[in-house]
Motif scaffolding. Structure first.
Motif, PDB file in Angstrom:
ATOM      1  N   UNK A 190      -5.905   2.904  98.394  1.00 46.44           N
ATOM      2  CA  UNK A 190      -6.434   4.175  98.249  1.00 46.44           C
ATOM      3  C   UNK A 190      -7.099   4.669  99.694  1.00 46.44           C
ATOM      4  N   UNK A 191      -7.383   3.629 100.299  1.00 41.66           N
ATOM      5  CA  UNK A 191      -8.037   4.040 101.583  1.00 41.66           C
ATOM      6  C   UNK A 191      -7.543   2.945 102.676  1.00 41.66           C
ATOM      7  N   UNK A 192      -7.662   3.119 104.012  1.00 46.02           N
ATOM      8  CA  UNK A 192      -7.287   1.889 104.951  1.00 46.02           C
ATOM      9  C   UNK A 192      -7.882   0.665 104.541  1.00 46.02           C
ATOM     10  N   UNK A 193      -7.113  -0.313 104.658  1.00 46.73           N
ATOM     11  CA  UNK A 193      -7.492  -1.630 104.298  1.00 46.73           C
ATOM     12  C   UNK A 193      -7.832  -2.012 102.767  1.00 46.73           C
ATOM     13  N   UNK A 194      -7.241  -1.173 101.970  1.00 44.92           N
ATOM     14  CA  UNK A 194      -7.533  -1.299 100.704  1.00 44.92           C
ATOM     15  C   UNK A 194      -6.580  -2.026  99.900  1.00 44.92           C
ATOM     16  N   UNK A 195      -6.614  -2.445  98.815  1.00 47.52           N
ATOM     17  CA  UNK A 195      -5.666  -3.342  98.151  1.00 47.52           C
ATOM     18  C   UNK A 195      -4.748  -2.298  97.691  1.00 47.52           C
ATOM     19  N   UNK A 196      -3.291  -2.795  97.509  1.00 47.77           N
ATOM     20  CA  UNK A 196      -2.250  -2.081  97.154  1.00 47.77           C
ATOM     21  C   UNK A 196      -2.200  -1.494  95.775  1.00 47.77           C
ATOM     22  N   UNK A 197      -2.033  -0.407  95.465  1.00 48.72           N
ATOM     23  CA  UNK A 197      -2.160   0.188  94.041  1.00 48.72           C
ATOM     24  C   UNK A 197      -0.620   0.917  93.873  1.00 48.72           C
ATOM     25  N   UNK A 239       7.023  -5.111  87.903  1.00 50.91           N
ATOM     26  CA  UNK A 239       7.692  -5.045  86.556  1.00 50.91           C
ATOM     27  C   UNK A 239       7.415  -6.530  86.002  1.00 50.91           C
ATOM     28  N   UNK A 240       6.780  -6.421  84.809  1.00 53.47           N
ATOM     29  CA  UNK A 240       6.239  -7.609  84.224  1.00 53.47           C
ATOM     30  C   UNK A 240       7.356  -8.286  83.157  1.00 53.47           C
ATOM     31  N   UNK A 241       7.226  -9.353  82.693  1.00 56.97           N
ATOM     32  CA  UNK A 241       8.225  -9.815  81.547  1.00 56.97           C
ATOM     33  C   UNK A 241       8.251  -9.055  80.357  1.00 56.97           C
ATOM     34  N   UNK A 242       6.914  -8.086  80.107  1.00 60.91           N
ATOM     35  CA  UNK A 242       6.950  -7.253  79.008  1.00 60.91           C
ATOM     36  C   UNK A 242       7.851  -6.124  79.039  1.00 60.91           C
ATOM     37  N   UNK A 243       8.398  -5.902  80.349  1.00 61.74           N
ATOM     38  CA  UNK A 243       9.108  -4.728  80.548  1.00 61.74           C
ATOM     39  C   UNK A 243       8.314  -3.467  81.342  1.00 61.74           C
ATOM     40  N   UNK A 246       2.750  -3.317  86.100  1.00 59.51           N
ATOM     41  CA  UNK A 246       1.256  -3.680  86.549  1.00 59.51           C
ATOM     42  C   UNK A 246       0.972  -2.673  88.042  1.00 59.51           C
ATOM     43  N   UNK A 247      -0.087  -2.104  87.968  1.00 64.75           N
ATOM     44  CA  UNK A 247      -0.485  -1.364  89.369  1.00 64.75           C
ATOM     45  C   UNK A 247      -0.917  -2.393  90.634  1.00 64.75           C
ATOM     46  N   UNK A 248      -1.437  -3.406  90.275  1.00 62.41           N
ATOM     47  CA  UNK A 248      -1.783  -4.293  91.100  1.00 62.41           C
ATOM     48  C   UNK A 248      -1.196  -5.664  90.989  1.00 62.41           C
ATOM     49  N   UNK A 249      -1.171  -6.500  92.007  1.00 67.45           N
ATOM     50  CA  UNK A 249      -0.741  -7.809  91.931  1.00 67.45           C
ATOM     51  C   UNK A 249      -1.389  -8.665  90.775  1.00 67.45           C
ATOM     52  N   UNK A 250      -0.601  -9.404  90.039  1.00 68.02           N
ATOM     53  CA  UNK A 250      -1.011 -10.542  89.088  1.00 68.02           C
ATOM     54  C   UNK A 250      -1.836  -9.463  87.893  1.00 68.02           C
ATOM     55  N   UNK A 251      -1.795  -8.308  87.688  1.00 67.34           N
ATOM     56  CA  UNK A 251      -2.589  -7.609  86.496  1.00 67.34           C
ATOM     57  C   UNK A 251      -1.604  -7.417  85.339  1.00 67.34           C
ATOM     58  N   UNK A 257       1.406   2.957  84.680  1.00 69.28           N
ATOM     59  CA  UNK A 257       2.183   2.314  85.922  1.00 69.28           C
ATOM     60  C   UNK A 257       3.589   2.065  85.934  1.00 69.28           C
ATOM     61  N   UNK A 258       4.190   2.255  84.799  1.00 67.97           N
ATOM     62  CA  UNK A 258       5.568   2.622  84.737  1.00 67.97           C
ATOM     63  C   UNK A 258       5.994   3.773  85.529  1.00 67.97           C
ATOM     64  N   UNK A 259       5.218   4.702  85.411  1.00 70.54           N
ATOM     65  CA  UNK A 259       5.396   5.900  86.142  1.00 70.54           C
ATOM     66  C   UNK A 259       5.170   5.903  87.673  1.00 70.54           C
ATOM     67  N   UNK A 260       4.153   5.368  87.883  1.00 71.70           N
ATOM     68  CA  UNK A 260       3.723   5.159  89.585  1.00 71.70           C
ATOM     69  C   UNK A 260       4.700   4.277  90.145  1.00 71.70           C
ATOM     70  N   UNK A 261       4.813   3.231  89.533  1.00 70.09           N
ATOM     71  CA  UNK A 261       5.957   2.364  90.314  1.00 70.09           C
ATOM     72  C   UNK A 261       7.206   2.772  90.163  1.00 70.09           C
ATOM     73  N   UNK A 262       7.739   3.328  89.028  1.00 67.76           N
ATOM     74  CA  UNK A 262       9.020   3.590  88.637  1.00 67.76           C
ATOM     75  C   UNK A 262       9.335   4.832  89.629  1.00 67.76           C
ATOM     76  N   UNK A 263       8.585   5.788  89.697  1.00 67.65           N
ATOM     77  CA  UNK A 263       8.698   6.963  90.481  1.00 67.65           C
ATOM     78  C   UNK A 263       8.583   6.884  91.933  1.00 67.65           C
TER      79      UNK A 263
END
Length: 356
Positions: A190-197, A239-243, A246-251, A257-263
């Protein structure tokens, strides 16, 4: 809800109900009412059921209400979230300020309703955008502060793109800010040095592709080949085994997030790396029995997750054979609107050409 079909009529009914009233548990959404209107109208637009599920009187009332939220002042012109802080006498208060997210969603909502935009205060919107841009290149939601992250920057860029007027933005400073939000993981925080979302990664990539090229930042230098490969790798691994994604690693997977990551993958030309069938199956399981889509299977539906779920099904459709329920119109991935609505906006939102 059967996983073999998309319950279009039920989802449309959910949206029309939410346009009339919300449950008391969601009263806090009143401060974001225009965004809520966009999610509902946008879903009806994608489902191609706006005209059949609403009346012309409804649509005219919504157009009138949206224009009532357009305000002008010392910070320029834009749209406020709703009249929730306006005194009963109707006089604007110091809290009645234009908001970037609400201006973006108001313009798209009016385009969905096929307004002619004759009431749009075009000349003062760039002043509003300038009032929101900060020294570091980022944007605050309001001219006098509020949230400041890549979501607001994306809205400012998309508003400028709709207007076809970039005079309200220092593009070089803004692009440099986006670059500083790039994470070692491959996504953008969201901001510099923030976690990837996932959400801000979409906002960053869409903004970088929307802005006109400048001498300092030609399009080819905004995302290097190495950064593109790293971003694609991170998004695909979300993309998780559920199909679902997730929006962050290991969530856990979440429909939005299907939209945010897929788009985001679609913007990078890597949408073919998504397991579309598995994603559609996950979203099918997110369908709520009374209409709408939820963030995850077993949860209650809401307009936000309903819209974003339908949006990604438009961008990355799976093969459902003869089942027509899943056939949706194409989306403009950068603006996040159907191609027909985006075409209407391009025709009516920019200032009319001056005859010479």
């Amino acid at each position: 809800m059967s996983s073999s079909s998309l319950a279009r009529s039920s989802h449309a009914a959910h949206c029309t109900r939410c346009l009339v009233a919300l449950p008391f548990s969601q009263v806090e959404l009143d401060s974001s009412r225009i965004a809520l209107v966009f999610y509902c109208l946008g879903s009806l637009d994608i489902l191609q059921l706006l005209d059949s599920k609403t009346s012309e009187l409804d649509r005219e009332n919504w157009r009138s209400w949206l224009w009532e939220q357009q305000i002008s002042g010392p910070f320029g012109a834009g749209f406020r979230p709703s009249p929730y802080v306006t005194p009963e006498d109707g006089e604007l208060s110091e809290y009645d300020l234009p908001h970037l997210v609400m201006t973006y969603t108001a313009l798209l909502s009016l385009a969905i309703l096929r307004d002619d935009f004759s009431k749009l205060n075009r000349e003062n919107i760039p002043h509003f955008l300038r009032s929101c841009q900060k020294e570091d290149g980022s944007f605050s939601a309001l001219p006098n502060g509020g949230e400041s992250d890549l979501r607001m920057l994306y809205c400012a860029f998309t508003i400028s793109s709709m207007l076809n007027d970039w005079s309200g933005i220092d593009i070089d400073r803004a692009v440099a800010y986006i670059r500083r939000c790039y994470s070692y993981e491959g996504g953008y925080g969201q901001t510099p040095h923030g976690e990837a979302l996932g959400g801000t990664t979409y906002c960053a990539l869409a903004a970088l592709h929307l802005a006109p090229e400048t001498e300092q930042w030609p399009l080819s230098s905004r995302v290097t080949p190495q950064e593109r490969a790293r971003t694609i790798r991170w998004l695909v691994h979300n993309q998780t085994p559920s199909g679902g994604f997730c929006g962050r690693t290991n969530k856990l997977a979440d429909a939005c997030y299907c939209f945010w990551c897929g788009a985001a993958l679609s913007i990078l030309g890597a949408g073919d790396l998504v397991d579309e069938k598995a994603m559609a199956q996950f979203l099918s399981q997110c369908q709520f029995r009374f209409g709408g889509l939820a963030k995850a299977p077993g949860e209650h539906s809401d307009p936000y997750h309903t819209y974003l779920s339908l949006a990604i099904l438009s961008i990355l459709p799976a093969d459902h054979g003869d089942d027509q329920s899943w056939q949706l119109p194409k989306l403009d991935t950068l603006w996040n609107a159907t191609e027909e609505t985006a075409a209407w906006a391009r025709l009516h939102i920019p200032a009319p050409a001056v005859a010479t």
